[in-house]
Design an enzyme around this catalytic site. Structure first.
Site, PDB file in Angstrom:
ATOM      1  N   ASP A 205      24.202 109.865  -0.431  1.00  0.00           N
ATOM      2  CA  ASP A 205      23.636 109.569   0.883  1.00  0.00           C
ATOM      3  C   ASP A 205      24.128 110.569   1.934  1.00  0.00           C
ATOM      4  O   ASP A 205      25.317 110.903   1.960  1.00  0.00           O
ATOM      5  CB  ASP A 205      24.054 108.150   1.285  1.00  0.00           C
ATOM      6  CG  ASP A 205      23.384 107.678   2.552  1.00  0.00           C
ATOM      7  OD1 ASP A 205      22.189 107.392   2.497  1.00  0.00           O
ATOM      8  OD2 ASP A 205      24.060 107.611   3.601  1.00  0.00           O
ATOM      9  N   GLU A 259      20.825 113.767  -0.902  1.00  0.00           N
ATOM     10  CA  GLU A 259      19.913 113.502   0.213  1.00  0.00           C
ATOM     11  C   GLU A 259      20.223 114.541   1.282  1.00  0.00           C
ATOM     12  O   GLU A 259      21.221 114.434   1.998  1.00  0.00           O
ATOM     13  CB  GLU A 259      20.108 112.088   0.773  1.00  0.00           C
ATOM     14  CG  GLU A 259      18.997 111.759   1.775  1.00  0.00           C
ATOM     15  CD  GLU A 259      19.380 110.820   2.913  1.00  0.00           C
ATOM     16  OE1 GLU A 259      18.476 110.380   3.624  1.00  0.00           O
ATOM     17  OE2 GLU A 259      20.582 110.550   3.115  1.00  0.00           O
TER      18      GLU A 259
HETATM   19  C1  GLC Z   1      20.470 107.762   4.640  1.00  0.00           C
HETATM   20  C2  GLC Z   1      19.755 106.528   4.142  1.00  0.00           C
HETATM   21  C3  GLC Z   1      19.394 105.677   5.316  1.00  0.00           C
HETATM   22  C4  GLC Z   1      20.679 105.280   6.021  1.00  0.00           C
HETATM   23  C5  GLC Z   1      21.504 106.506   6.409  1.00  0.00           C
HETATM   24  C6  GLC Z   1      22.897 106.119   6.777  1.00  0.00           C
HETATM   25  O1  GLC Z   1      19.639 108.560   5.414  1.00  0.00           O
HETATM   26  O2  GLC Z   1      18.654 106.887   3.364  1.00  0.00           O
HETATM   27  O3  GLC Z   1      18.691 104.534   4.938  1.00  0.00           O
HETATM   28  O4  GLC Z   1      20.372 104.548   7.172  1.00  0.00           O
HETATM   29  O5  GLC Z   1      21.619 107.407   5.339  1.00  0.00           O
HETATM   30  O6  GLC Z   1      23.617 105.720   5.638  1.00  0.00           O
END
Ligand code: GLC
Ligand code: CA
Length: 539
Positions: A205, A259
């Site tokens: 994440d 991500e």
């Molecule tokens: C990422 C997740 C999102 C979350 C953020 C903070 O972007 O996909 O859903 O709110 O991280 O953890």
């Protein structure tokens, strides 16, 4: 098979489960692991290679589980660790791999480390694990700098003794200090914990945010402008090199999936070097307009960026953070950026569905792996009319409703029956689903679509089965077909180019190349391909 058999992540179709909204086993209106276990058959029948679970850990749910209080425990609302282990075994028995979501940038404000930091006071070693600072202003009443939370408002919250702590997201998600060896050791151990329990991959994440410029100077108002103080800093690569070494220590291939929302393709590719992450989400493709020129450019740029690092591309259209693509594609402006959430925009559902069907054949034919988000196989749309009082996304609250937030793509799935909860919860459940489901979803249930050859669900099933049976699809060679109309995307797969995908983005039917149609996203017009329609052909 060769490389594809071992490096599964190079061509896998990975289905994202958002646990709160997939299926509710115990009737409290919130999805859980018992619900997933009971519905694994749906995923096996759909034909996916892997599932990715959005966070299922113990959490106060300030950001739907992306605020983790214990990385080694399952939240009681979802079930128990024993159930998670059983679920991983059950998925493996069906030939489905499992990816877990690890959230390293921040933990929950109810994580024991943070509670200790708050109680230990300024200057304590417990505070060193986070970013605690004194405020500015005469009495420290102003935040230490001008950084804004990604969810809106200042990125700092003050604690009782007057110090402030940094949170790039919600105040319930304090940022960890990745310069501290204890933070690194802890997450390396968390990785091993889940890999030892059979996780085949880790989704990381907010992977580009971990390292901060320790100066903590102003950013928005810095004169002269300064390099980004927390996004994509060079030091973060050391973290992933260490993680890669851990993952490589396991006998079977495990994948690290980043991500990364990064505009610069070169910077993005740096995370995919052979000793770092295996793959990352392709948000350029997700946000791309439904236009031939733009899509062609994204495909070219994607392949060009991945080739030098020999990483497979990924293709994704929806997830739990963005408006569902049936809705995006039913609009005049089909692009999406994080800053730009279109609200109350006229949407043509039939058009959005037709394009989403064609987009499925496009994504599944491109080289690399594919992410599907739960409910897209049912053609679900973004739900826009959720009453304000029921909205739960901190993004909505922290922007005072200026940003509707992400609840609209998180509405519980419809499985069966003619009225809410549409089989999401068991019969006689005591509670309504945690977000209300539209009445129109009676036509979108798994039950209603099963066996209907024209349904979205049956298209997904056929397409996934066909993708598995065609050796050219997944990882491997790709080439544009020469001479096509500029508003048509046409390419071949495989070294000898016997398999072609053609997508018509113009407003008139176009002629098809000679060959046998394996699959079409909609009805053909004789030997012509209608607008917003795609086919796979054996030429
Ligand atoms: C990422 C997740 C999102 C979350 C953020 C903070 O972007 O996909 O859903 O709110 O991280 O953890
Ligand atoms: Ca439940």
């Amino acid at each position: 098979m060769g490389v594809n058999a071992t490096a599964w992540w190079r061509s896998a179709v990975i289905y994202q489960i958002y646990p709160r909204s997939f299926a509710d086993g115990n009737g409290d209106g919130i999805g859980d692991l018992a619900g997933v276990r009971a519905r694994l058959g749906h995923l096996a029948a759909l034909g996916v290679d892997a599932i990715w679970f959005s966070p299922w850990y113990a959490s106060p749910q300030a950001d739907a589980g992306y605020d983790v209080a214990d990385y080694r425990a399952i939240d009681p609302v979802f079930g128990t660790l024993v159930e998670a282990e059983e679920l991983i075994r059950q998925a493996h028995a069906l030939g489905i791999r499992v990816v877990v979501d690890v959230v390293p940038n921040h933990c929950s404000s109810e994580h024991p480390w943070f509670s200790e930091a708050v109680h230990s006071g300024p200057g304590s070693t417990a505070r060193d694990l986070f970013w605690f600072r004194d405020g500015r202003g005469e009495a420290g009443e102003l935040p230490p700098n001008d950084w804004q939370s990604i969810f809106g408002g200042p990125a700092w919250t003050r604690v009782r003794d007057g110090q402030w702590y940094l949170h790039l997201f919600d105040p319930g998600q304090p940022d960890l200090n990745w310069e501290h060896p204890k933070v690194r050791e802890e997450f390396e151990d968390v990785l091993r914990f889940w890999l030892d329990r059979g996780a085949d991959g880790i989704r990381i994440d907010s992977a580009a945010l971990l390292m901060k410029d320790g100066e903590l100077g102003d950013f928005d108002h810095a004169e002269p402008p300064v390099p980004h103080p927390y996004m994509d800093r060079d030091e973060v690569h050391d973290v992933y090199r260490a993680w890669r070494a851990i993952v490589d220590g396991y006998p079977e291939p495990r994948a690290l999936i980043g991500e990364l929302w990064l505009p610069d393709p070169e910077r993005f590719a740096a995370y995919l070097r052979p000793d770092e992450l295996h793959t990352a989400f392709n948000f350029g493709f997700l946000g791309c307009a439904w236009r031939a020129k733009a899509l062609r450019a994204v495909v070219d740029a994607t392949l060009a960026v991945h080739a030098p690092v020999d990483a497979p591309a990924t293709w994704v259209l929806s997830n739990h953070d963005v408006p569902r693509h049936v809705t995006r594609y039913g609009r005049e402006d089909t692009t999406f950026t994080l800053e730009h959430r279109q609200l109350g925009v006229p949407t043509d559902r039939a058009l959005g569905l037709r394009r989403a069907r064609a987009a499925l054949l496009l994504t599944l034919a491109l080289p690399g792996s594919v992410y599907l988000y739960q409910g897209e196989e049912l053609g679900l749309e973004e739900v826009e009319d959720i009453p304000d009082a029921l909205r739960q996304d901190p993004m909505f609250v922290r922007t005072n409703g200026a940003n509707l937030g992400r609840d609209g793509c998180r509405v519980p799935l419809p499985w069966s029956g003619g009225a809410p909860p549409f089989g999401f919860s068991p019969p006689g459940a005591g509670r309504d689903p945690w977000l209300p489901q539209p009445a129109a979803w009676r036509d979108r249930t798994v039950e209603a679509q099963t066996g209907d050859p024209d349904s979205m669900l049956e298209l997904y099933r056929r397409a996934l089965a066909c993708r598995r049976s065609q050796p050219e699809l997944g990882d491997g060679p790709f080439a544009w077909l020469p001479g096509a109309d500029p508003d048509v995307l046409a390419f071949t797969r495989g070294g000898r180019g016997a398999l072609a995908c053609v997508l018509n983005l113009s407003t008139a039917p176009v002629g098809l190349p000679a060959g046998t149609v394996l699959l079409a996203s909609g009805p053909l017009d004789g030997a012509h391909l209608p607008p917003d329609t795609a086919v796979w052909l054996r030429t």
